[in-house]
Scaffold this motif. Structure first.
Motif, PDB file in Angstrom:
ATOM      1  N   ILE A   1       0.866  -1.181   0.000  1.00  0.00           N
ATOM      2  CA  ILE A   1       0.000   0.000   0.000  1.00  0.00           C
ATOM      3  C   ILE A   1       0.896   1.222   0.000  1.00  0.00           C
ATOM      4  N   ALA A   2       0.772   2.041  -1.032  1.00  0.00           N
ATOM      5  CA  ALA A   2       1.566   3.273  -1.132  1.00  0.00           C
ATOM      6  C   ALA A   2       0.645   4.475  -1.001  1.00  0.00           C
ATOM      7  N   TYR A   3       1.032   5.407  -0.158  1.00  0.00           N
ATOM      8  CA  TYR A   3       0.302   6.662  -0.019  1.00  0.00           C
ATOM      9  C   TYR A   3       1.217   7.755  -0.528  1.00  0.00           C
ATOM     10  N   PHE A   4       0.946   8.216  -1.753  1.00  0.00           N
ATOM     11  CA  PHE A   4       1.779   9.221  -2.392  1.00  0.00           C
ATOM     12  C   PHE A   4       1.337  10.606  -1.925  1.00  0.00           C
ATOM     13  N   CYS A   5       2.242  11.313  -1.276  1.00  0.00           N
ATOM     14  CA  CYS A   5       1.930  12.618  -0.688  1.00  0.00           C
ATOM     15  C   CYS A   5       2.394  13.738  -1.610  1.00  0.00           C
ATOM     16  N   ASN A   6       1.519  14.711  -1.783  1.00  0.00           N
ATOM     17  CA  ASN A   6       1.806  15.824  -2.683  1.00  0.00           C
ATOM     18  C   ASN A   6       1.446  17.141  -2.014  1.00  0.00           C
ATOM     19  N   PRO A   7       2.096  18.230  -2.413  1.00  0.00           N
ATOM     20  CA  PRO A   7       1.591  19.540  -2.009  1.00  0.00           C
ATOM     21  C   PRO A   7       0.216  19.776  -2.641  1.00  0.00           C
ATOM     22  N   ASN A   8      -0.552  20.676  -2.058  1.00  0.00           N
ATOM     23  CA  ASN A   8      -1.836  21.047  -2.664  1.00  0.00           C
ATOM     24  C   ASN A   8      -1.628  21.397  -4.134  1.00  0.00           C
ATOM     25  N   MET A   9      -2.540  20.943  -4.977  1.00  0.00           N
ATOM     26  CA  MET A   9      -2.360  21.053  -6.425  1.00  0.00           C
ATOM     27  C   MET A   9      -2.193  22.498  -6.910  1.00  0.00           C
ATOM     28  N   ASP A  10      -2.756  23.459  -6.179  1.00  0.00           N
ATOM     29  CA  ASP A  10      -2.675  24.851  -6.632  1.00  0.00           C
ATOM     30  C   ASP A  10      -1.464  25.598  -6.084  1.00  0.00           C
ATOM     31  N   LYS A  11      -0.638  24.921  -5.307  1.00  0.00           N
ATOM     32  CA  LYS A  11       0.499  25.597  -4.686  1.00  0.00           C
ATOM     33  C   LYS A  11       1.698  25.700  -5.626  1.00  0.00           C
ATOM     34  N   LEU A  12       2.317  26.887  -5.642  1.00  0.00           N
ATOM     35  CA  LEU A  12       3.540  27.098  -6.404  1.00  0.00           C
ATOM     36  C   LEU A  12       4.709  26.532  -5.610  1.00  0.00           C
ATOM     37  N   ILE A  13       5.477  25.666  -6.257  1.00  0.00           N
ATOM     38  CA  ILE A  13       6.615  25.022  -5.590  1.00  0.00           C
ATOM     39  C   ILE A  13       7.898  25.685  -6.077  1.00  0.00           C
ATOM     40  N   GLU A  14       8.539  26.406  -5.182  1.00  0.00           N
ATOM     41  CA  GLU A  14       9.823  27.042  -5.446  1.00  0.00           C
ATOM     42  C   GLU A  14      10.820  26.576  -4.390  1.00  0.00           C
ATOM     43  N   ALA A  15      12.095  26.740  -4.679  1.00  0.00           N
ATOM     44  CA  ALA A  15      13.136  26.256  -3.771  1.00  0.00           C
ATOM     45  C   ALA A  15      12.929  26.770  -2.357  1.00  0.00           C
ATOM     46  N   ILE A  16      13.040  25.868  -1.395  1.00  0.00           N
ATOM     47  CA  ILE A  16      12.853  26.183   0.018  1.00  0.00           C
ATOM     48  C   ILE A  16      13.940  27.176   0.467  1.00  0.00           C
ATOM     49  N   PRO A  17      13.563  28.196   1.237  1.00  0.00           N
ATOM     50  CA  PRO A  17      14.566  29.154   1.723  1.00  0.00           C
ATOM     51  C   PRO A  17      15.731  28.451   2.419  1.00  0.00           C
ATOM     52  N   GLY A  18      16.939  28.905   2.105  1.00  0.00           N
ATOM     53  CA  GLY A  18      18.137  28.340   2.719  1.00  0.00           C
ATOM     54  C   GLY A  18      18.781  27.231   1.906  1.00  0.00           C
ATOM     55  N   THR A  19      18.087  26.735   0.857  1.00  0.00           N
ATOM     56  CA  THR A  19      18.653  25.633   0.068  1.00  0.00           C
ATOM     57  C   THR A  19      19.451  26.122  -1.135  1.00  0.00           C
ATOM     58  N   TYR A  20      19.426  27.433  -1.409  1.00  0.00           N
ATOM     59  CA  TYR A  20      20.183  27.958  -2.551  1.00  0.00           C
ATOM     60  C   TYR A  20      21.152  29.038  -2.107  1.00  0.00           C
ATOM     61  N   GLY A  21      21.606  28.947  -0.847  1.00  0.00           N
ATOM     62  CA  GLY A  21      22.611  29.871  -0.337  1.00  0.00           C
ATOM     63  C   GLY A  21      22.016  30.936   0.557  1.00  0.00           C
ATOM     64  N   GLU A  22      22.647  31.187   1.670  1.00  0.00           N
ATOM     65  CA  GLU A  22      22.171  32.190   2.608  1.00  0.00           C
ATOM     66  C   GLU A  22      22.177  33.577   1.966  1.00  0.00           C
ATOM     67  N   GLY A  23      21.014  34.217   1.969  1.00  0.00           N
ATOM     68  CA  GLY A  23      20.910  35.560   1.429  1.00  0.00           C
ATOM     69  C   GLY A  23      20.875  35.643  -0.083  1.00  0.00           C
ATOM     70  N   ALA A  24      20.971  34.503  -0.764  1.00  0.00           N
ATOM     71  CA  ALA A  24      20.979  34.508  -2.227  1.00  0.00           C
ATOM     72  C   ALA A  24      19.577  34.729  -2.771  1.00  0.00           C
ATOM     73  N   ASP A  25      19.520  35.291  -3.972  1.00  0.00           N
ATOM     74  CA  ASP A  25      18.235  35.479  -4.639  1.00  0.00           C
ATOM     75  C   ASP A  25      17.716  34.133  -5.131  1.00  0.00           C
ATOM     76  N   ILE A  26      16.384  33.967  -5.169  1.00  0.00           N
ATOM     77  CA  ILE A  26      15.811  32.683  -5.574  1.00  0.00           C
ATOM     78  C   ILE A  26      16.152  32.343  -7.021  1.00  0.00           C
ATOM     79  N   SER A  27      16.564  33.319  -7.793  1.00  0.00           N
ATOM     80  CA  SER A  27      16.990  33.040  -9.166  1.00  0.00           C
ATOM     81  C   SER A  27      18.215  32.130  -9.201  1.00  0.00           C
ATOM     82  N   MET A  28      18.886  31.988  -8.049  1.00  0.00           N
ATOM     83  CA  MET A  28      20.044  31.101  -7.957  1.00  0.00           C
ATOM     84  C   MET A  28      19.631  29.647  -7.797  1.00  0.00           C
ATOM     85  N   ALA A  29      18.341  29.389  -7.579  1.00  0.00           N
ATOM     86  CA  ALA A  29      17.865  28.012  -7.435  1.00  0.00           C
ATOM     87  C   ALA A  29      17.982  27.272  -8.765  1.00  0.00           C
TER      88      ALA A  29
END
Length: 350
Positions: free
Chosen positions: A303-331
């Motif tokens: 039995i697999a329960y596939f978990c997803n974000p809400n379908m209408d949510k915009l998924i962008e890089a989580i803060p802190g994963t593309y460098g401290e203080g960096a602009d999200i364009s660096m993702a």
């Protein structure tokens, strides 16, 4: 003096599966559900470390009683025991819906035999159940067929909600382990746009695997969403790919749920979390099976329960994963809604 003693956090990792650089810990989740702040932090760090290192973990004491999962497995087996005609009336329709029965061979997770260029289909059938009550996307229930169908619907709806609750708690652990507010992901997962998949791998003659070296029960793949909760029976056969390129058995442990990170969470985390490829092969020999002269491998259920974000949510890089203080364009990846991403992946699969 006692009041000034430092608070010792729990040690949530009880043991591990470890081979060829792939380490899958067994994590006790009870301290996160009901422990001290230090306990919660220790569990959260163990969860995130596992997702960063292998993409896989086992969770025990997760809050879903064994009696509940046993009931779901029994109901699933009864469903797959129905006639093919009955199951086909409940057939899967579109990637947008992703609900209904999928007969053997329809899902294109197929392996290709490199010597003959022949497609080797998966050996499984599934039943897909989505969030109830979505306008225009009804679940394909067998409740109109008989009382057993009504019980099936009730059992699966209850289980869907229990898995949704666990999904929320695991995402809270991920948030805490990534130094985010513990409820960071709550607004992304509160609708429960998830998918409950019942899987049945029918009994198969052992010669099938001998004559077709590339044959598997489910071909190598990674999951599409954020995380997957996987409940196994005792038969086994699930394997994960190690950093060395070998396949490692994800051995069933009683009363645990296997949790693996999916492609969307890897993307969301700017690839700081791993989505590890896995497959299902013929089951390993059970204890004492050397003397078994049966020509058949028994059937397997999961039995697999596939978990997803809400379908209408915009998924962008989580803060802190593309460098401290960096602009999200660096993702690494541009933003995309959860629904668009999942439909793209499902459209390529069916």
């Amino acid at each position: 003096m006692e009041g000034n003693m430092p608070v010792q956090a729990c040690r949530p990792v009880t043991e591990t599966v470890s081979k060829d650089g792939l380490v899958i810990p067994i994590i006790d989740f009870a301290p996160f559900l009901e422990g001290t702040p230090a306990d919660k932090h220790a569990v959260a760090m163990a969860v995130v470390d596992a997702f960063k290192n292998s993409g896989f973990l086992y969770l025990k004491d997760h809050g879903i009683p064994p009696s509940v999962t046993s009931k779901v497995f029994k109901s699933s087996a009864s469903f797959f025991g129905r006639s093919q005609d009955q199951k086909d009336t409940l057939g899967w329709t579109t990637p947008q819906a992703n609900r209904g029965y999928v007969r053997t061979g329809r899902e294109k997770l197929s392996t290709v035999d490199r010597e003959t260029d022949r497609t080797i289909p998966d050996m499984k059938e599934t039943m897909e159940i989505g969030r109830e009550g979505v306008e225009g996307l009804p679940n394909r229930w067998p409740d109109h067929l008989d009382d057993e169908g009504k019980d099936f619907k009730e059992t699966m709806l209850e289980f869907f909600e229990k898995c949704k609750e666990l999904h929320t708690k695991v995402m809270q652990a991920i948030a805490l382990g990534m130094s985010l507010p513990v409820h960071f992901f709550d607004e992304y997962v509160d609708k429960g746009d998830n998918n409950l998949r019942l899987l049945h791998y029918p009994a198969v003659h052992k010669d099938v695997f001998k004559k077709n070296p590339g044959q598997v029960r489910a071909a190598e793949h990674s999951d599409y969403g954020s995380i997957t909760l996987l409940f196994q029976d005792r038969r086994g056969g699930l394997q994960a790919r190690s950093p060395e390129g070998t396949w490692v058995d994800v051995t069933p442990f009683p009363d645990t749920v296997v949790i693996n990170a999916g492609d969307l969470l890897a993307r969301w985390s700017n690839d700081t979390i791993k989505s590890t490829k896995h497959r299902v092969i013929e089951p390993p020999k059970a204890h004492g099976e050397e003397a078994d002269d049966s020509n058949m491998y028994p059937e397997r259920y999961s039995i697999a329960y596939f978990c997803n974000p809400n379908m209408d949510k915009l998924i962008e890089a989580i803060p802190g994963t593309y460098g401290e203080g960096a602009d999200i364009s660096m993702a690494k990846y541009p933003g995309i809604t959860s629904g668009d991403y999942l439909v793209q992946r499902l459209s390529a699969t069916y």
